[in-house]
Design a protein around this motif. Structure first.
Motif, PDB file in Angstrom:
ATOM      1  N   ILE A  59       0.837  -1.208   0.000  1.00 48.89           N
ATOM      2  CA  ILE A  59       0.000   0.000   0.000  1.00 48.89           C
ATOM      3  C   ILE A  59       0.867   1.252   0.000  1.00 48.89           C
ATOM      4  CG2 ILE A  59      -1.550   1.375   1.464  1.00 48.89           C
ATOM      5  CD1 ILE A  59      -2.928  -1.291   2.223  1.00 48.89           C
ATOM      6  N   VAL A  60       1.892   1.266   0.853  1.00 47.44           N
ATOM      7  CA  VAL A  60       2.763   2.439   0.944  1.00 47.44           C
ATOM      8  C   VAL A  60       3.556   2.625  -0.347  1.00 47.44           C
ATOM      9  CG1 VAL A  60       4.765   3.431   2.128  1.00 47.44           C
ATOM     10  CG2 VAL A  60       2.932   2.365   3.449  1.00 47.44           C
ATOM     11  N   GLU A 113       2.103   4.281   6.652  1.00 45.70           N
ATOM     12  CA  GLU A 113       3.340   4.455   7.431  1.00 45.70           C
ATOM     13  C   GLU A 113       3.062   4.333   8.923  1.00 45.70           C
ATOM     14  OE1 GLU A 113       4.751   8.207   5.974  1.00 45.70           O
ATOM     15  OE2 GLU A 113       6.041   7.260   4.453  1.00 45.70           O
ATOM     16  N   ARG A 114       1.886   4.817   9.373  1.00 51.11           N
ATOM     17  CA  ARG A 114       1.545   4.686  10.792  1.00 51.11           C
ATOM     18  C   ARG A 114       1.339   3.224  11.171  1.00 51.11           C
ATOM     19  NH1 ARG A 114      -3.098   6.957  10.793  1.00 51.11           N
ATOM     20  NH2 ARG A 114      -4.364   5.100  11.134  1.00 51.11           N
ATOM     21  N   VAL A 115       0.647   2.469  10.309  1.00 45.88           N
ATOM     22  CA  VAL A 115       0.422   1.044  10.569  1.00 45.88           C
ATOM     23  C   VAL A 115       1.750   0.300  10.625  1.00 45.88           C
ATOM     24  CG1 VAL A 115      -0.513  -1.079   9.597  1.00 45.88           C
ATOM     25  CG2 VAL A 115      -1.911   0.985   9.618  1.00 45.88           C
ATOM     26  N   LEU A 116       2.634   0.553   9.654  1.00 45.49           N
ATOM     27  CA  LEU A 116       3.939  -0.114   9.625  1.00 45.49           C
ATOM     28  C   LEU A 116       4.756   0.235  10.863  1.00 45.49           C
ATOM     29  CD1 LEU A 116       4.907   0.273   5.855  1.00 45.49           C
ATOM     30  CD2 LEU A 116       4.147  -1.798   7.014  1.00 45.49           C
ATOM     31  N   SER A 170       9.154   2.582   7.487  1.00 46.02           N
ATOM     32  CA  SER A 170       8.738   2.702   6.086  1.00 46.02           C
ATOM     33  C   SER A 170       9.800   3.354   5.220  1.00 46.02           C
ATOM     34  CB  SER A 170       7.438   3.506   5.991  1.00 46.02           C
ATOM     35  OG  SER A 170       7.624   4.819   6.500  1.00 46.02           O
ATOM     36  N   ALA A 171      10.751   4.035   5.827  1.00 45.54           N
ATOM     37  CA  ALA A 171      11.815   4.680   5.046  1.00 45.54           C
ATOM     38  C   ALA A 171      12.714   3.657   4.368  1.00 45.54           C
ATOM     39  CB  ALA A 171      12.646   5.596   5.942  1.00 45.54           C
ATOM     40  N   THR A 172      12.673   2.410   4.862  1.00 44.96           N
ATOM     41  CA  THR A 172      13.535   1.369   4.283  1.00 44.96           C
ATOM     42  C   THR A 172      12.903   0.701   3.075  1.00 44.96           C
ATOM     43  OG1 THR A 172      12.612  -0.330   5.753  1.00 44.96           O
ATOM     44  CG2 THR A 172      14.527   0.912   6.548  1.00 44.96           C
TER      45      THR A 172
END
Length: 661
Positions: free
Chosen positions: A620-621, A648-651, A658-660
């Motif tokens: 999704i992201v 990103e909040r869920v991850l 999420s930056a990775t």
């Protein structure tokens, strides 16, 4: 051909001095005494898809060269049956056993009692395995002689009756292949009482019981690594479905699955009128076929029409062929994904193979594995879910240019007077892999090679997942799961791993149930979603109470797995029910469902997201970042950015940066 016709044989014939009958007809191509046995039979659908090499034995290939049959020929282990050499006597002994196994399997008892004739590919493989093994026996015996007397010449074996149990034991240690199952069966057959005295007037030196004391090589079990990742399964299913929908919609052919969006293939120019281009292309291919037949050699007289085609439709004839080939592979991919058949099953599917059975549309074909050659054909069924019916319609339309009724076939035209054939297994494998490479725009799976076994294994795994609601795979899989559940209990399906691997599937379901329960209920497992905070508190209280009663964590998880999940899996999370949400000021609002199972589990108070759903949220992201950066979609950028923020909040709640990504 002037050779005798086939005749029935009985166990009493084996004892006759005239056995084996040298003029016995094995096929319309060969009799027993021929140097080459060609066992193909175009009239038997269960032999379709087998190459000529798998249906023939050239006995002359394995004989020592008359001028150089010295021991030097036996000092290297053969890496292929084509490299193996044995004496004329050994060749004749193997030929005799192969003949009995082919034409009279009932004399060996057990399963053979039910079979009138063995399948040629099986006995061909058995003959080749024996040639290799006995060439290795020659090698180890030659080494033994050399170790004792280096100057003493070695005389190759002249009959299997000269081979000892110790020879077999030593040779098997050096046997070059990984699967010894056919060898074991063949060596037991050599020792059968019905063949006593038939090998150069003697019998073999081992018994059937002795063979049980030998160690045969076993193939490495195919493990779960061959299962497609969920993301790949979805990508291939969705891409192929869109390709099919585009073609059928453009040609105004009936679509059974109206849920698939119509989207023009990237292989076609945007301005193309596909229906007109297709009819012009069909006319060119038909004209070339007629002209080739008239000349008696492959030729074309449509050069000017091909130029007109390019000018009128904005795509060359060759590039349009590439598009049709890709579409055809997409259809075959869908058949593979949602039937779970063996390759031999695929080669039995022909135009018009969808029929109504028990009130449901079924794909009707013929299973070859574990079925006698003379078993009824066209009686094995696979549920034809809507997208499969569309794929078959597509392939039937493509047959207007291929003139090939087989659904799994080449894109090239079958010439007038030429007999249509299905694809070979290597052609099928290569076609599916090419489709993956075409659909995989990001090269995530550039090293993958797709095989029929992998498709079967994957479908069984996905259906096991569906049993416990672990992963929402695709709209089509839901159709299939529903169709399977709706069939009468006494219906036998020609389905992948379901019928024959019930235990394996049951174990998979058990393991998957526990995996899901652990991710959802274990107080140490991270969870996210709108309902995560409340659920986290409730599960802690539950666990603390159970532990106080003396339960271990594993016992609690096992019990919860056995009870099943109270949630419905909706893809990116679990749904606890469509209930109104109560806000801080006491007012209520409806849940933020998007519909069509695309639930907004990241924000909904009824939802819980676990690590089971991690791959969906990563997708999704990543996908929304791609869409947000596309200038053509600037008008919808705010929606994409909102989805990215939620993702990103869920991850982050699940412990992923999420930056990775």
């Amino acid at each position: 051909m002037g050779k005798t016709s086939r005749k029935a044989l009985s166990i009493n014939d084996i004892a006759l001095p005239t056995f084996p009958p040298r003029d016995f007809r094995l096929s319309k191509h060969s009799v027993y005494q021929d140097d080459k046995w060609a066992l193909s039979d175009d009239s038997n659908v269960r032999l379709k898809g087998h190459s000529e090499a798998k249906l023939s034995v050239d006995w002359s290939t394995y004989r020592f060269d008359r001028e150089t049959h010295e021991s030097s020929l036996n000092n290297v282990i053969a890496k292929s049956h084509l490299d193996a050499r044995v004496s004329d006597g050994i060749v004749e002994d193997i030929r005799l056993l192969t003949f009995v196994q082919l034409e009279m399997p009932s004399v060996f008892g057990k399963r053979g009692l039910q079979i009138q004739r063995s399948k040629p590919p099986t006995v061909v493989s058995m003959a080749r395995a024996l040639v290799v093994l006995f060439s290795v026996v020659d090698t180890v015996r030659a080494e033994r002689v050399t170790a004792v007397a280096a100057s003493l010449p070695y005389t190759p074996l002249q009959s299997v009756s000269e081979i000892s149990f110790q020879d077999l034991e030593s040779a098997l240690k050096k046997y070059p292949f990984v699967d010894g199952r056919l060898l074991e069966r063949a060596l037991r057959a050599f020792a059968s009482p019905v063949l006593r005295g038939k090998f150069s007037g003697a019998s073999v030196q081992w018994t059937e019981g002795d063979i049980g004391n030998l160690t045969f090589p076993k193939p490495t079990p195919r493990d779960s690594e061959s299962v497609m990742p969920d993301a790949m399964f979805r990508m291939l299913s969705n891409t192929a479905s869109k390709d099919v929908a585009c073609f059928l919609s453009a040609l105004q052919l009936h679509r059974y699955d109206q849920t698939v969006p119509v989207q023009l293939s990237g292989l076609l120019p945007r301005e193309i009128i596909l229906a007109e281009a297709w009819e012009d292309y069909v006319a060119i291919r038909n004209d070339d076929r007629d002209y080739t037949a008239k000349l008696g050699r492959k030729s074309a007289r449509t050069a000017n029409r091909r130029k007109d085609f390019t000018r009128e439709h904005g795509i060359s004839n060759d590039d349009f062929f590439t598009y049709i080939s890709d579409l055809q592979r997409g259809c075959m991919m869908l058949i593979g994904l949602y039937t779970g058949g063996r390759f031999s099953d695929f080669t039995s599917f022909v135009a018009g193979c969808i029929e109504e059975v028990h009130g449901m549309p079924m794909l009707v074909g013929t299973m070859a594995k574990h079925r006698p050659l003379n078993a009824p054909v066209g009686e094995d069924i696979w549920p034809a879910i809507p997208i499969l019916r569309d794929a078959v319609t597509c392939l039937e339309e493509i047959s207007r240019v291929t003139f090939n009724p087989y659904l799994v076939s080449s894109t090239y035209t079958v010439a007038i007077g030429e007999k249509p054939q299905p694809l070979s297994i290597s052609g099928f494998r290569n076609g599916l892999t090419l489709y993956l490479q075409s659909a995989d725009a990001d090269n995530r799976w550039s090293d993958w090679v797709i095989s029929p076994h992998q498709l079967r294994h994957t479908l069984a795994h996905k259906l096991a997942q569906a049993d416990v609601g672990i992963v929402y795979i695709s709209y089509q899989l839901k159709h299939l799961y529903t169709a399977l559940a709706g069939l009468p209990a006494d219906v036998t399906l020609g389905y992948g791993n379901i019928g024959e691997q019930k235990l394996a599937r049951a174990m998979a379901v058990k393991d998957l149930s526990r995996e899901a329960a652990n991710a959802l209920f274990n107080p140490d497992s991270p969870i996210a979603g709108g309902g995560a905070k409340e659920f986290r508190q409730r599960r802690k209280v539950y666990f603390d109470g159970r532990v106080a009663e003396g339960w271990t964590q594993d016992e609690i998880i096992d019990q919860l797995a056995a009870c099943g999940s109270p949630f419905v899996n909706v893809g990116p999370g679990y749904c606890g029910g469509v209930r109104e949400e109560e806000l801080a000021d006491g007012t209520k609002r409806p849940p933020p469902c998007i519909g069509n199972l695309q639930c907004n589990t990241g924000d909904c108070d009824n939802a819980v997201v676990t690590q089971i759903h991690l791959s969906q949220w990563k997708d999704i992201v990543v996908k929304n970042k791609e869409l947000a950066s596309d200038p053509r979609l600037a008008h919808a950028a705010d929606n994409f950015k909102a989805a990215i923020t939620t993702g990103e909040r869920v991850l982050r709640d699940l412990g992923v940066n999420s930056a990775t990504l």
